[in-house]
Design an enzyme around this catalytic site. Structure first.
Site, PDB file in Angstrom:
ATOM      1  N   THR A  20     -10.436   6.340  -0.892  1.00 57.90           N
ATOM      2  CA  THR A  20     -11.413   5.163  -1.373  1.00 57.90           C
ATOM      3  C   THR A  20     -11.679   4.345  -0.130  1.00 57.90           C
ATOM      4  OG1 THR A  20     -10.838   5.510  -3.647  1.00 57.90           O
ATOM      5  CG2 THR A  20     -12.143   3.283  -2.988  1.00 57.90           C
ATOM      6  N   GLY A  21     -12.986   4.169  -0.022  1.00 53.73           N
ATOM      7  CA  GLY A  21     -13.423   3.212   1.192  1.00 53.73           C
ATOM      8  C   GLY A  21     -14.320   3.754   2.168  1.00 53.73           C
ATOM      9  N   SER A  22     -15.099   2.849   2.871  1.00 54.82           N
ATOM     10  CA  SER A  22     -16.180   3.451   3.663  1.00 54.82           C
ATOM     11  C   SER A  22     -15.694   4.397   4.614  1.00 54.82           C
ATOM     12  CB  SER A  22     -16.672   2.164   4.621  1.00 54.82           C
ATOM     13  OG  SER A  22     -15.469   1.404   5.405  1.00 54.82           O
TER      14      SER A  22
ATOM     15  N   GLY B  22      -8.112   5.863   4.002  1.00 54.75           N
ATOM     16  CA  GLY B  22      -8.318   5.066   5.104  1.00 54.75           C
ATOM     17  C   GLY B  22      -7.282   3.926   5.022  1.00 54.75           C
ATOM     18  N   ALA B  23      -7.107   2.805   5.781  1.00 54.37           N
ATOM     19  CA  ALA B  23      -6.350   1.644   5.465  1.00 54.37           C
ATOM     20  C   ALA B  23      -7.063   0.421   6.314  1.00 54.37           C
ATOM     21  CB  ALA B  23      -5.056   1.898   6.517  1.00 54.37           C
TER      22      ALA B  23
ATOM     23  N   GLY C 173     -10.576  -2.108  -0.721  1.00 57.28           N
ATOM     24  CA  GLY C 173     -11.695  -1.439  -1.516  1.00 57.28           C
ATOM     25  C   GLY C 173     -11.145  -1.553  -2.875  1.00 57.28           C
TER      26      GLY C 173
ATOM     27  N   GLU D 201      -4.405   4.727  -5.139  1.00 57.96           N
ATOM     28  CA  GLU D 201      -4.111   5.240  -3.926  1.00 57.96           C
ATOM     29  C   GLU D 201      -2.733   5.490  -3.696  1.00 57.96           C
ATOM     30  OE1 GLU D 201      -8.127   3.831  -1.097  1.00 57.96           O
ATOM     31  OE2 GLU D 201      -6.295   2.230  -1.622  1.00 57.96           O
TER      32      GLU D 201
ATOM     33  N   LYS E   6      -8.719  -1.413  13.202  1.00 57.77           N
ATOM     34  CA  LYS E   6      -7.717  -1.653  12.293  1.00 57.77           C
ATOM     35  C   LYS E   6      -6.408  -1.566  12.573  1.00 57.77           C
ATOM     36  CE  LYS E   6     -10.774  -1.503   9.292  1.00 57.77           C
ATOM     37  NZ  LYS E   6     -11.225  -0.531   8.434  1.00 57.77           N
TER      38      LYS E   6
END
Length: 228
Positions: free
Chosen positions: A31-33, A87-88, A102, A108, A126
């Site tokens: 999940t996330g951009s 992602g992170a 997110g 997750e 990041k």
């Protein structure tokens, strides 16, 4: 030529999918951009004939996957997950992570624990020397007594801010709230994780420790490197 942020996310996401996803696998979708680019790449592979079973880490990801024609399964209905690409929000040199901005940290973490390989994809912004310096630590809590839980969190040395959406508390897919806990830095993440998780009212926290098997990092020149 320097790449802009969306391209950096796309480059590392597509690299992760192309390197780690094979026909017949069960794949966890993050999940996330940045993860959205990975989901879109998985959708392209499925359209091209790759046979995959996929597990989504959030309703947001599930909606995207359905629109791309990706077949989704309940995590309880698959024996294991071959690879998850996610992602992170922060990554340190030891591949320890902060995740959860997110809003999907609980699912997750469950999916990550069920995965044989967890691939984390980030752009170089990041990567940090020490966790907690740039971003807050998300902590998912049950709504009942949540302000008392926030008080207990702040006694550990942070500023705990209730996450909101549209002027109301943000509600996770599991029906919980999230407090974003800002520390000056997190000196002992394993110790902090254990302290937070024993607090009444805490469901889960965004420290993902010894979770990432592979971390891929994209850079402005378009290259992708790996944190070993």
């Amino acid at each position: 030529m320097a790449q802009d942020e969306p391209n950096l996310k796309r480059i590392v996401a597509e690299r992760a999918v192309d390197d780690h996803v094979r026909d017949g696998m069960t794949v966890g979708l993050g999940t996330g951009s940045t993860s959205e680019y990975a989901v879109r790449r998985v959708g392209e592979l499925v359209s091209g004939g790759l046979r995959l079973k996929c597990v989504a880490t959030s309703e947001r990801t599930a909606n995207l996957a359905h629109g791309l024609g990706i077949e989704l399964f309940d995590i309880n209905d698959v024996p294991h997950i071959d690879v998850t690409i996610d992602g992170a929000d922060e990554v340190d040199p030891g591949r320890q992570l902060i995740k959860g901005l997110g809003g999907a940290l609980l699912r997750e973490k469950i999916v990550a624990a069920a995965s044989m390989t967890e691939v984390i994809i980030v752009d170089e912004s990041k990567v940090v020397d020490k966790l907690g310096v740039r971003t807050p630590l998300p902590v998912e809590v049950v709504p009942y007594g949540h302000r008392k839980t926030a008080y207990a969190l702040e006694r550990k040395g942070c500023k705990a801010t209730l996450r909101e959406a549209g002027g109301e508390p943000f509600v996770t897919d599991a029906g919980n709230y999230i407090y974003d806990c800002k520390f000056e830095s997190i000196e002992s993440p394993f110790f902090l994780e254990s302290m937070i998780n024993v607090m009444p009212g805490v469901v889960e926290n965004g420290l993902f420790l010894n979770t990432a098997d592979v971390v891929l990092v994209s850079h402005p020149d378009g290259t992708v490197t790996k944190i070993e």
